[in-house]
Structure formats: C-alpha cells, structure tokens
Motif scaffolding. Structure first.
Motif, PDB file in Angstrom:
ATOM      1  N   PHE A 118     -58.068 -73.295 -25.932  1.00  0.00           N
ATOM      2  CA  PHE A 118     -57.390 -72.329 -26.801  1.00  0.00           C
ATOM      3  C   PHE A 118     -57.013 -71.075 -26.010  1.00  0.00           C
ATOM      4  O   PHE A 118     -55.860 -70.620 -26.046  1.00  0.00           O
ATOM      5  N   LEU A 122     -53.112 -69.931 -25.130  1.00  0.00           N
ATOM      6  CA  LEU A 122     -52.589 -68.621 -25.547  1.00  0.00           C
ATOM      7  C   LEU A 122     -52.086 -67.839 -24.342  1.00  0.00           C
ATOM      8  O   LEU A 122     -51.061 -67.163 -24.412  1.00  0.00           O
ATOM      9  N   THR A 124     -51.128 -69.010 -21.219  1.00  0.00           N
ATOM     10  CA  THR A 124     -50.004 -69.562 -20.459  1.00  0.00           C
ATOM     11  C   THR A 124     -48.792 -69.855 -21.335  1.00  0.00           C
ATOM     12  O   THR A 124     -47.684 -69.452 -21.013  1.00  0.00           O
ATOM     13  N   LYS A 125     -49.000 -70.549 -22.462  1.00  0.00           N
ATOM     14  CA  LYS A 125     -47.855 -71.012 -23.249  1.00  0.00           C
ATOM     15  C   LYS A 125     -47.324 -69.922 -24.175  1.00  0.00           C
ATOM     16  O   LYS A 125     -46.126 -69.825 -24.412  1.00  0.00           O
ATOM     17  N   VAL A 126     -48.240 -69.106 -24.739  1.00  0.00           N
ATOM     18  CA  VAL A 126     -47.791 -68.050 -25.650  1.00  0.00           C
ATOM     19  C   VAL A 126     -47.536 -66.761 -24.874  1.00  0.00           C
ATOM     20  O   VAL A 126     -46.746 -65.927 -25.294  1.00  0.00           O
ATOM     21  N   GLY A 127     -48.207 -66.620 -23.729  1.00  0.00           N
ATOM     22  CA  GLY A 127     -47.935 -65.471 -22.883  1.00  0.00           C
ATOM     23  C   GLY A 127     -48.651 -64.192 -23.277  1.00  0.00           C
ATOM     24  O   GLY A 127     -48.156 -63.098 -23.059  1.00  0.00           O
ATOM     25  N   VAL A 128     -49.846 -64.329 -23.863  1.00  0.00           N
ATOM     26  CA  VAL A 128     -50.627 -63.147 -24.214  1.00  0.00           C
ATOM     27  C   VAL A 128     -51.458 -62.735 -23.001  1.00  0.00           C
ATOM     28  O   VAL A 128     -51.904 -63.576 -22.237  1.00  0.00           O
ATOM     29  N   LEU A 131     -56.717 -60.616 -20.415  1.00  0.00           N
ATOM     30  CA  LEU A 131     -57.872 -59.774 -20.747  1.00  0.00           C
ATOM     31  C   LEU A 131     -57.997 -59.601 -22.252  1.00  0.00           C
ATOM     32  O   LEU A 131     -59.071 -59.740 -22.836  1.00  0.00           O
ATOM     33  N   LEU A 132     -56.851 -59.325 -22.892  1.00  0.00           N
ATOM     34  CA  LEU A 132     -56.895 -59.052 -24.334  1.00  0.00           C
ATOM     35  C   LEU A 132     -57.265 -60.294 -25.128  1.00  0.00           C
ATOM     36  O   LEU A 132     -58.041 -60.208 -26.083  1.00  0.00           O
ATOM     37  N   MET A 137     -61.218 -62.917 -28.316  1.00  0.00           N
ATOM     38  CA  MET A 137     -62.045 -64.102 -28.529  1.00  0.00           C
ATOM     39  C   MET A 137     -63.524 -63.757 -28.453  1.00  0.00           C
ATOM     40  O   MET A 137     -64.349 -64.353 -29.146  1.00  0.00           O
TER      41      MET A 137
END
Lengths: 357, 352
Positions: A118, A122, A124-128, A131-132, A137
């Motif tokens: 998960f 987030l 790599t694919k979603v680009g968040v 660190l955040l 999480m």
C-alpha cells in the motif's frame, strides 16, 4: 577496495569505522563494569534488540533506494496485536479464533507485506511524498492497533508462536551463569546476512542502489523504478511484521504501544552504520553494526545502573561522539582522494616536458 | 489583477495555492456536518491549539528549506518547560509524582530571557556541529533530542511541577481584547518570518543553500553562517513554543512535546515545504498548520472513539495527500518537465 597509496591499514580502519565503534564500546563497557562480560549478558545483547534490528533492516532497504518508511514502528505494533487477537481465547481478550500459530505467523507476515505494498503504490503510482505517506500510515496503523486492541495487553501465547522471539537454541552452563544462544539473535544475524547477499550480489540489489543514486538515470537505463520501490516497501513491511513477531514472542505479550517512538532510534542506528537518507550509499552489514552499537550502549548503560533519567542523555552524547568521529573520517577520506587525484594528474608534468623539449 | 488570462492560468494559480483550496474545502465539509464548527469560540479554540504547533513549524520549515531537519525541537520544548518551572517554583518534596522547583524562585522576567537564550544556544550548537564539524544533521539533532529530553527528565526526576506564575502564563493563556495572546504572537511570528524569508537577503540565502549548497558557496557567501542562523532561529522558536505550552498548561510535564516532530514535519510538508530543500513558503506552512489543527479539532467535536482518533486523523491526512499528489502530477505535466530534471541534477551534484 583496491586502494593504492596512503597507509592501507588506516584506510581499512576508516572504511569500517562502525566496527571500531562497536569494538570500542564493547571494550569500554567490559572495563567499566564486571558484569558486562558475563555470559548471560552477552547472550542477552542480541536478543533484546532483535526486533529493533529487524526494523533497522527494513530501513536499510528503503534507505538504499532513497526512501524511508516511518510507519514500520506502527506495523510492528499492529501485526503483533493482530496476531495476538487471532491466537488467544475470547476470555483473554482475543477474537476467540485460536488459529494455528503457524497460520497466524503467515497471516501477520502477509499483513506486513500488504501494508508495504500500500505504501509503495501510493508513493510510486499515486505520487505522494514518501515521508508524508508513511507518517500518515504511522498514525493510521497505530490508531488501528489501539482500535482493535481490547485496550489492554494480551499475553500467554502458544509455544510455537513465541519460539522465534523467545526460544533458545542452546544453553551453555558456565561458572558465571548461563550463556543462552537465543533463536531471535541467530535469526537477526541470518536476516542481515540474507539482506546483505540480496542487496550486494543480485541484479535486484544493484537496481536498488541505482534507483537510490539517481532515479531518473536508473529509469533511463531501463530499470523499472516503480517496481523496485514497491518491492522494497513490501520487504520493509515484512521485516516490520517479523519485528512484531520477535517482540511479541520475547515478551509473550502484545501491547498497543509496542514499538511506539522507536523510528528515530532505528534511523539513527542505520545512519551511524553508514546508510544515507538520500539513498545509494551504505550497506546492510554496516547497518548491522549500527544495531550492535545501539544494543551494546543500551545494555551497557543499563548494566552500569545509570539512572534511567540519565540514560537518554548519555546515549545522546555517545551518539554525538560517534558522528563526530564519522565526520572526521569523511574529511580524512576526502583528503586522501584529493592527494591521489593530484598525484595521478599529469597536467603539471606535461607542461614541463613540453617546455623542456 | 492576478494575471489570469485563460483557464490554464486559473488552474495554475489554483494548484500553486492548492493547500488553501483544501483548507476551504475542509472548512466547508466540517462546517456543514459539525454543529458550531465555524462559531467564533471554536475557531479561537482551533487557533489556540494550533499556535504551539505553528511556532514549531516555522523553525522546522526554515530547516527544511535549507535542506536540513531539526529533530531536537521537541526536546527543547521539554527542557525549556521543565527549566522554567524549576527556576520559578518554590521548593517542595516530591509526592504523588508532583514536585516543586529548585527553590530559587526567580522572577518570570528573568526566566523568560534565560529559556529563550537556552533554546537559541541549543540551536546554535546544532548548527555549529553540523556545519563546522561536518556532522550528519539527522543524527546530531536526534542525539540532541535524546540529551535534552534526558536532561528534562533528570532535572524534574520525572515529576510534574504545577503552578507557574501568572506573568509567565500570559503568553500561553492570556487574552488581549478577547483574543488569545498565543494566537497574536504566533501570527506575528509568521508575519516576521514570512517577511524575512520572502523579502530579505537572508531568506534568499536559505533557499539557495537548500537548493544547492555547493553552488551557494561558489556564489560567494557562507552556507555555514546561514545554516547556523537557521538552527539558532529554530532553537529560539522551540523555546518560544515551550514557553507558550507551559503557559497554557500552567504545569511542566517532562514528557511535554513527545512525538510532536512528526506532526510538525507533516504540517510543513503538507503546506508545500519540500524535504529536498529550497522550496516552499512560510505562509504555505501556516496553511499546513491550520489544516492539521482543523482536523484535530473536528475529530474532537465528532466524538470519535479516542482509540480510533489517530487512525482517522491519519486517514484524513492521507486523503489530503493523495489529492495533493494529483495536483503535483497536473503541474508536472503542465510545467516544463526539464525543470524537474534540473532539480534532480542539482541534487545529485550536491550529494556527490
């Protein structure tokens, strides 16, 4: 390694500074306290920091690729609590499933891996921002740990479950007490060895270093950067689940606060072992040195009966001293490189030849 | 007026100030679902609880802009609060984990400068070790956190010291014309540091050091001086936050500030300050603080089971981040892709 020129012994020492720290701390505590070298304590050093070691291993993986995963300390807590709830009866606060311990271990490792997956997706694919995501999480998982827990700790697990964290392989009886060879200690050493071989001698490991050094260059070279990063996060999550298994096994209990506030100490150990938070640097064996140093300081200060209020202060000061030496090492290496570069350069010589001729 | 000529400009403007859009959306969502969320007392409450976090975020944002981190700030908060109570309160034997101070009973007007100087000195020490002794900033500030927290515990022997004098509590608990002093002070600090970072040479130097330390050195000023000043400011602000927090609680607790760093860094980064240095603004960081304070407040008012509060808070932050990532992706496509390349090249040059 093929270092020509200035004093090779010094270079060798400078390259492996973390091990000098470990040996130095070991000798210092042996001299300061007569109980530090007791067989019982020696066996204890690795056992007590086994879970910590697995977290450091997880961070070593993410650090190499230039990422971090702050959520591992919460993954430790959540996987341990999750396992405990599946193991014990409902009277003892669990869900009353009383699943087979091996199945529970498998499920908690899968949970750890899923958390890692998960995080990785987030990032790599979603680009968040990595660190955040992992801070968020950290809150989510810790909160979920509290949420699913009965509000108290759960204890008394089956033997099969606690074997890895609390079991003993051999017990050597001596005059000064028993030397206990713990399963957890051996497990951590093996895990670091496997990690070292994996990152050093496989294609995937080399890809990890390439991604950490320069993600764009790695992508241009045809490496599937996203895939590497996601797999690294899955590995980190599984390591955190192992840490939960070791911790719960050693304590024979799971509490909702397990692992809380460990993460910066984990990063500290990895960095002192030569890893960089910017990626592409350091190796897994060095990180293991960081774990050893941290646990020697821990047990050493405890055994010397330093007041708990002063333990943090002395730990911080020792850490500062270690980084100072490390900084001096970097300066020394830079000087050596400069000298070698100057010696190798032929600019001045060329000119002279021409003017002579 | 804002230079909007077409749809693209509008989108560009929206994405640049995206955190403010998120803030308005958050206010609308919570305001319409929670009774009295947007009432004056509750907004005041949000601002009061956000003020300590906000002061810490300024210091952290400065460090992040210079491509550093300050993990020691939460330790400074602990130590400063314990020191202040210890110096001001009369002596008392410890009972039921409560104790008095050292017994010197200094005047708050003497104690306040002492703790502010102490904070600044701790920051200076961090900066000096990092820049002059070339020590790793992560470990230096982590170790400093351990030392400071340990000192706070050692001085207080783990006890709570209640009953700090009113003059000291004014900053954290006082009001001027109905407005909490802590809120005024925090906003004032944001204005000052916002001005320094956007309009003064010092601010430009911080960004330059953060973007590329070697290039900054080559361009003729001393990154060491700039970074040491940044850390000194961060330490000073942490001491301010400690003063404010102690004033609000009127009792020093040695574990004050534990675990705050994560929230502080999260607020700064949500507000657009990059961990990779050289980016972001003080005003953006302020928006990040407001966002976290609003979420925390809403969770309190919604009577979320305390066991689940952390999980829900984390989820909300996560959702905000995912939305934010979509924005960056849009900007990444719209803005010149070579800009990212250049930043990457700078970065690897700085690292090698």
């Amino acid at each position: 390694m093929n270092r020509a020129g200035p004093n090779r012994l010094v270079s060798l020492m400078v390259d492996n500074l973390i091990w000098l720290f470990v040996i130095g701390a070991f000798i210092a505590f042996s001299l300061l306290s007569d109980r530090f070298l007791s067989p019982y304590n020696l066996g204890n050093i690795l056992l007590r920091s086994a879970a910590f070691g697995m977290l450091v291993l997880s961070q070593a993986y993410t650090f190499i690729t230039g990422n971090f995963d702050l959520s591992v300390e919460s993954s430790l807590g959540l996987t341990a609590m999750f396992a405990a709830l599946m193991l014990v009866t409902s009277e003892a606060g669990g869900w009353g499933w009383q699943l087979h311990p091996l199945l529970v271990i498998l499920l908690m490792l899968v949970l750890g891996g899923l958390i890692g997956l998960f995080n990785g997706v987030l990032i790599t694919k979603v680009g968040v921002n990595n660190l955040l995501v992992t801070i968020a999480m950290l809150f989510v998982l810790r909160g979920a740990t509290y949420g699913i827990s009965p509000g108290t700790s759960i204890s008394f697990f089956p033997k099969e479950f606690t074997w890895l964290g609390g079991g003993t392989l051999a017990r050597i009886v001596t005059d000064d007490g028993n030397f206990v060879l713990s399963v957890a200690g051996i497990f951590v050493i093996l895990a670091f060895l496997v990690g070292h071989i994996h990152t050093r001698y496989t294609q995937f490991g080399r890809n990890m270093y390439a991604v950490g050094a320069d993600a764009d260059a790695a992508r241009a070279a045809g490496i599937n950067v996203d895939r590497v990063v996601i797999i690294v996060y899955i590995i980190a999550g599984v390591c955190a689940a192992f840490a939960g298994l070791l911790q719960a096994g050693r304590l024979n209990a799971a509490t909702p606060t397990m692992g809380a506030n460990l993460i910066f100490a984990v990063h500290g150990a990895a960095i002192i072992g030569g890893m960089s938070i910017y990626g592409g640097r350091g190796n897994i064996i060095g990180a293991f040195g960081g774990v050893l140093l941290w646990s020697i300081l821990d047990t050493g200060l405890n055994i010397m009966r330093v007041s708990p209020f002063w333990i943090d202060v002395s730990r911080g000061l020792l850490l500062l001293f270690a980084v100072l030496l490390d900084a001096l090492r970097v300066r020394y290496q830079r000087n050596v490189q400069m000298r070698m570069a100057l010696a190798a350069s032929t600019i001045g010589l060329d000119d002279k030849e021409h003017s002579d001729g | 007026m804002l230079g909007i000529r077409n749809r693209h400009d509008l989108l560009e403007l929206g994405s640049r100030h995206f955190i403010w859009v998120v803030l308005v959306l958050t206010a609308v969502v919570f305001g319409s679902t929670i009774d009295k969320y947007l009432s004056v007392p509750n907004i005041t409450n949000i601002l009061i609880t956000g003020s300590v976090l906000g002061v810490l975020v300024i210091g952290q944002a400065l460090c992040l802009m210079a491509r550093k981190l300050d993990l020691s700030a939460e330790g400074t908060v602990s130590l400063v609060a314990v020191m202040a109570a210890w110096l001001m309160l009369p002596y008392r034997e410890q009972d039921f984990a409560q104790a008095g101070g050292l017994g010197v009973e200094l005047d708050p007007l003497i104690v306040i400068p002492i703790i502010l100087l102490l904070g600044a000195f701790v920051g200076f020490l961090n900066g000096f070790m990092i820049m002059k002794l070339n020590m790793n900033f992560f470990i230096v500030t982590l170790a400093m956190q351990l030392v400071l927290r340990g000192l706070a515990l050692a001085i207080s022997e783990g006890a709570i010291m209640p009953g700090t004098p009113a003059a000291f509590n004014w900053l954290g608990g006082g009001r001027v014309a109905g407005i909490p002093v802590s809120v005024i002070a925090t906003i004032g600090l944001y204005l000052v540091f916002g001005f320094v970072m956007s309009r003064m040479q010092f601010g430009r130097k911080v960004y330059a050091v953060g973007a590329n330390e070697d290039a900054a050195r080559a361009s003729g000023f001393s990154p060491a001086r700039t970074v040491i000043l940044v850390y000194t400011a961060s330490g000073f602000l942490a001491a301010m936050a400690g003063w404010m927090l102690l004033g609000r609680l009127e009792a020093s607790v040695p574990t004050l500030g534990v675990g705050m760093t994560l929230n502080v860094v999260a607020a700064a980064v949500i507000g657009g300050v990059s961990l990779k240095g050289g980016e972001g603004s003080i005003i953006g960081a302020f928006a990040g603080v407001l966002f976290l304070a609003m979420v925390n407040n809403a969770l309190n008012l919604m009577n979320v089971d305390p066991l689940w509060v952390n999980a829900v808070r984390g989820l909300i932050i996560l959702v905000a981040l995912i939305i934010d990532a979509q924005k960056s992706r849009y900007r990444g496509r719209a803005a010149a892709p070579d800009k990212a390349k250049r930043a990457e090249a700078n970065q690897s040059a700085a690292l090698s």
